[in-house]
Write a protein that holds these residues in place. Structure first.
Motif, mmCIF file in Angstrom:
data_model
loop_
_atom_site.group_PDB
_atom_site.id
_atom_site.type_symbol
_atom_site.label_atom_id
_atom_site.label_comp_id
_atom_site.label_asym_id
_atom_site.label_seq_id
_atom_site.Cartn_x
_atom_site.Cartn_y
_atom_site.Cartn_z
ATOM 1 N N SER A 14 -18.055 -2.596 -2.637
ATOM 2 C CA SER A 14 -17.748 -3.964 -2.203
ATOM 3 C C SER A 14 -16.365 -4.377 -2.685
ATOM 4 C CB SER A 14 -18.809 -4.935 -2.731
ATOM 5 O OG SER A 14 -20.072 -4.661 -2.165
ATOM 6 N N ALA A 15 -16.032 -4.007 -3.920
ATOM 7 C CA ALA A 15 -14.695 -4.305 -4.444
ATOM 8 C C ALA A 15 -13.624 -3.546 -3.663
ATOM 9 C CB ALA A 15 -14.624 -3.948 -5.922
ATOM 10 N N THR A 16 -13.897 -2.277 -3.381
ATOM 11 C CA THR A 16 -12.945 -1.455 -2.629
ATOM 12 C C THR A 16 -12.693 -2.044 -1.249
ATOM 13 O OG1 THR A 16 -13.679 0.538 -3.799
ATOM 14 C CG2 THR A 16 -12.518 0.857 -1.712
ATOM 15 N N MET A 17 -13.766 -2.490 -0.599
ATOM 16 C CA MET A 17 -13.641 -3.103 0.720
ATOM 17 C C MET A 17 -12.743 -4.339 0.677
ATOM 18 S SD MET A 17 -15.363 -5.943 2.400
ATOM 19 C CE MET A 17 -16.965 -5.990 1.592
ATOM 20 N N ALA A 18 -12.949 -5.193 -0.308
ATOM 21 C CA ALA A 18 -12.119 -6.393 -0.437
ATOM 22 C C ALA A 18 -10.671 -6.027 -0.739
ATOM 23 C CB ALA A 18 -12.680 -7.298 -1.538
ATOM 24 N N LEU A 19 -10.474 -5.050 -1.615
ATOM 25 C CA LEU A 19 -9.117 -4.659 -1.988
ATOM 26 C C LEU A 19 -8.369 -4.022 -0.815
ATOM 27 C CD1 LEU A 19 -9.869 -3.245 -5.537
ATOM 28 C CD2 LEU A 19 -8.479 -5.269 -4.995
ATOM 29 N N ASP A 20 -9.088 -3.305 0.038
ATOM 30 C CA ASP A 20 -8.438 -2.724 1.210
ATOM 31 C C ASP A 20 -7.863 -3.813 2.119
ATOM 32 O OD1 ASP A 20 -8.897 -0.153 0.432
ATOM 33 O OD2 ASP A 20 -10.618 0.188 1.750
ATOM 34 N N HIS A 21 -8.448 -4.997 2.058
ATOM 35 C CA HIS A 21 -7.920 -6.129 2.833
ATOM 36 C C HIS A 21 -6.753 -6.804 2.101
ATOM 37 C CE1 HIS A 21 -10.821 -6.421 6.158
ATOM 38 N NE2 HIS A 21 -11.747 -6.055 5.296
ATOM 39 N N VAL A 22 -6.986 -7.222 0.853
ATOM 40 C CA VAL A 22 -5.993 -8.058 0.170
ATOM 41 C C VAL A 22 -4.787 -7.268 -0.322
ATOM 42 C CG1 VAL A 22 -7.756 -9.727 -0.519
ATOM 43 C CG2 VAL A 22 -7.148 -7.886 -2.093
ATOM 44 N N LEU A 23 -4.903 -5.926 -0.388
ATOM 45 C CA LEU A 23 -3.770 -5.103 -0.797
ATOM 46 C C LEU A 23 -3.247 -4.259 0.363
ATOM 47 C CD1 LEU A 23 -4.866 -3.899 -4.366
ATOM 48 C CD2 LEU A 23 -3.419 -5.851 -3.737
ATOM 49 N N SER A 24 -3.619 -4.622 1.581
ATOM 50 C CA SER A 24 -3.085 -3.926 2.753
ATOM 51 C C SER A 24 -1.592 -4.217 2.886
ATOM 52 C CB SER A 24 -3.815 -4.381 4.010
ATOM 53 O OG SER A 24 -3.527 -5.746 4.279
ATOM 54 N N VAL A 25 -0.915 -3.428 3.679
ATOM 55 C CA VAL A 25 0.529 -3.630 3.877
ATOM 56 C C VAL A 25 0.838 -5.036 4.391
ATOM 57 C CG1 VAL A 25 2.543 -2.899 5.217
ATOM 58 C CG2 VAL A 25 1.073 -1.187 4.135
ATOM 59 N N PRO A 26 0.156 -5.529 5.447
ATOM 60 C CA PRO A 26 0.456 -6.894 5.916
ATOM 61 C C PRO A 26 0.187 -7.963 4.856
ATOM 62 C CG PRO A 26 -0.767 -5.691 7.583
ATOM 63 C CD PRO A 26 -0.820 -4.870 6.336
ATOM 64 N N ALA A 27 -0.928 -7.799 4.087
ATOM 65 C CA ALA A 27 -1.263 -8.802 3.073
ATOM 66 C C ALA A 27 -0.225 -8.830 1.961
ATOM 67 C CB ALA A 27 -2.652 -8.532 2.504
ATOM 68 N N VAL A 28 0.241 -7.667 1.535
ATOM 69 C CA VAL A 28 1.260 -7.612 0.485
ATOM 70 C C VAL A 28 2.578 -8.172 1.002
ATOM 71 C CG1 VAL A 28 2.643 -6.072 -0.972
ATOM 72 C CG2 VAL A 28 0.166 -5.725 -0.765
ATOM 73 N N ASP A 29 2.916 -7.876 2.247
ATOM 74 C CA ASP A 29 4.136 -8.448 2.824
ATOM 75 C C ASP A 29 4.069 -9.971 2.850
ATOM 76 O OD1 ASP A 29 5.524 -6.084 3.244
ATOM 77 O OD2 ASP A 29 4.721 -5.789 5.263
ATOM 78 N N GLN A 30 2.900 -10.523 3.191
ATOM 79 C CA GLN A 30 2.736 -11.976 3.183
ATOM 80 C C GLN A 30 2.853 -12.531 1.770
ATOM 81 O OE1 GLN A 30 -0.927 -13.050 5.176
ATOM 82 N NE2 GLN A 30 0.057 -13.085 7.156
ATOM 83 N N LEU A 31 2.275 -11.824 0.818
ATOM 84 C CA LEU A 31 2.370 -12.259 -0.587
ATOM 85 C C LEU A 31 3.821 -12.294 -1.042
ATOM 86 C CD1 LEU A 31 1.053 -12.873 -3.366
ATOM 87 C CD2 LEU A 31 0.997 -10.409 -3.748
#
Length: 397
Positions: free
Chosen positions: A373-390
């Motif tokens: 479950s943690a891995t699934m969430a991290l795959d979203h929030v640490l994806s390339v688009p998410a990091v670019d937005q951050l």
């Protein structure tokens, strides 16, 4: 692994972070080589990632003159992700670091049939307490990952169709967690997140993987070509309700007749032992008996593996995975269960599909649900688009 998008579109900070996170680049020189970015551009992206807290640079080794050698690494302590693996009678909770490794965990027992309105506030309270137990070392919460048995609507964040969880279908879970964090909440099927947990460490290179979760119910998680497959409606992997001759005329808890789960699922084994006058209430009780040498419990678990292998052999022919991972409560009696599984899986699948097929036990054991479950969430929030937005200071997705 993700590679830079193209030679005509320069690698972004998110692309650079993906390389560092995967361990493919540990120096600025390696980043430049892999991305084609200039030294100035690499420096700008690394500086931005360091400012975000996601990347740290440390001196390593002994200098032979000039600046000591330095290495870039993913700062997994920069924050935490909250995790909940919700089951029929037990919910597992955890706080994980940004690598998905468990820092602290606990179990919450619940009555069968507990509604989301009853259970979710308890989960929220316990997650808050677990995070507070870490003090300031926890850092910011980047997301929450939740897994549920049955088909899940990942867009709405709710159960779509779960015979096990009466009253949960169509109820979004995020509103119950509003007081926990304003970070995004992600929900998926339990077997799906478990197969994601397996795609870490030494098993990362398996691009075609099938995980069978054999517990109270039966389910499967599938990775094909390195991508988790959910299917058109999220029902990929719902093998527990595949019809089989062995269950002809047997009523399943889903209300249908003839499902493999009705003869090979953990609840069916419990039912059968209870009919023999044995005092068992959960598949874990059956496993305990089997590990203590109980002949009937061992026979039932092996037979369960044999019956599941018959159904699974068709999936092996269709999908040709490199590896089958055995998880769930029955994995605790791995040797007994897999003895039956091998018998029919190898006997019924075509030879070319099983020629190099490996069957392995789950990596994370009972923590598989919360790690996944943690891995699934991290795959979203640490994806390339998410990091670019951050890095751009934009709102998180």
């Amino acid at each position: 692994m993700r590679t830079p998008r193209s030679t005509t579109s320069p690698a972004t900070g998110g692309d650079v972070f993906a390389l560092i996170r995967a361990g493919q680049a540990t120096t600025r020189t390696e980043i430049g080589t892999l991305t084609g970015l200039s030294r100035t551009a690499v420096a700008a992206r690394v500086t931005s990632l360091q400012a975000s807290g996601l990347v740290v640079e440390r001196e390593e080794g002994v200098s032979t003159g000039g600046r000591p050698p330095v290495k870039l690494s993913f700062h997994v302590q920069a924050g935490v992700v909250l995790s909940a693996a919700i089951g029929r009678s037990r919910t597992q909770l955890a706080i994980c670091d940004l690598a998905g490794d468990v820092i602290v965990a606990e179990d919450v027992e619940q009555e069968i049939g507990t509604s989301p309105a009853e259970l979710m506030p308890v989960i929220a309270q316990r997650l808050i307490a677990l995070r507070e137990s870490l003090g300031e070392t926890a850092g910011r919460t980047v997301g929450i990952g939740i897994s549920l048995p049955g088909t899940v609507d990942t867009e709405r964040g709710c159960s779509l169709n779960s015979p096990m969880m009466s009253g949960w279908d169509g109820v979004p879970l995020q509103p119950f967690l509003a007081d926990v964090t304003d970070a995004p909440v992600f929900v998926d099927n339990d077997a799906n997140v478990m197969v994601l947990a397996e795609r870490r460490g030494e098993r990362r290179d398996f691009a075609d993987m099938l995980l069978i979760k054999a517990s109270t119910g039966l389910g499967a998680g599938l990775v094909s070509g390195g991508v988790l497959q959910r299917g058109a409606l999220g029902a990929a992997g719902e093998i527990g309700h595949t019809k089989t001759a062995a269950a002809q005329g047997v009523v399943c808890r889903c209300g249908d007749v003839g499902c493999i789960e009705a003869v090979a699922g953990g609840w069916a084994l419990v039912r059968n032992l209870q009919e023999q006058g044995r005092e068992v209430t959960h598949i874990r009780d059956v496993i305990t008996l089997a590990l203590a040498g109980d002949a009937e419990a061992r026979r039932m678990i092996r037979e369960s593996g044999r019956q599941i292998g018959e159904v699974l052999s068709g999936a092996i022919n269709l999908l040709n995975p490199e590896v089958v991972i055995v998880g769930g409560d029955m994995a605790q009696a791995y040797d007994t269960f897999v003895a039956g599984l091998r018998e029919t899986l190898y006997g019924n699948a075509i030879a070319v599909a099983t020629q190099q097929l490996q069957i392995l036990p789950w990596t994370h054991g009972e923590l598989s649900g919360v790690v996944g479950s943690a891995t699934m969430a991290l795959d979203h929030v640490l994806s390339v688009p998410a990091v670019d937005q951050l890095l751009a200071g934009a709102p998180r997705p």
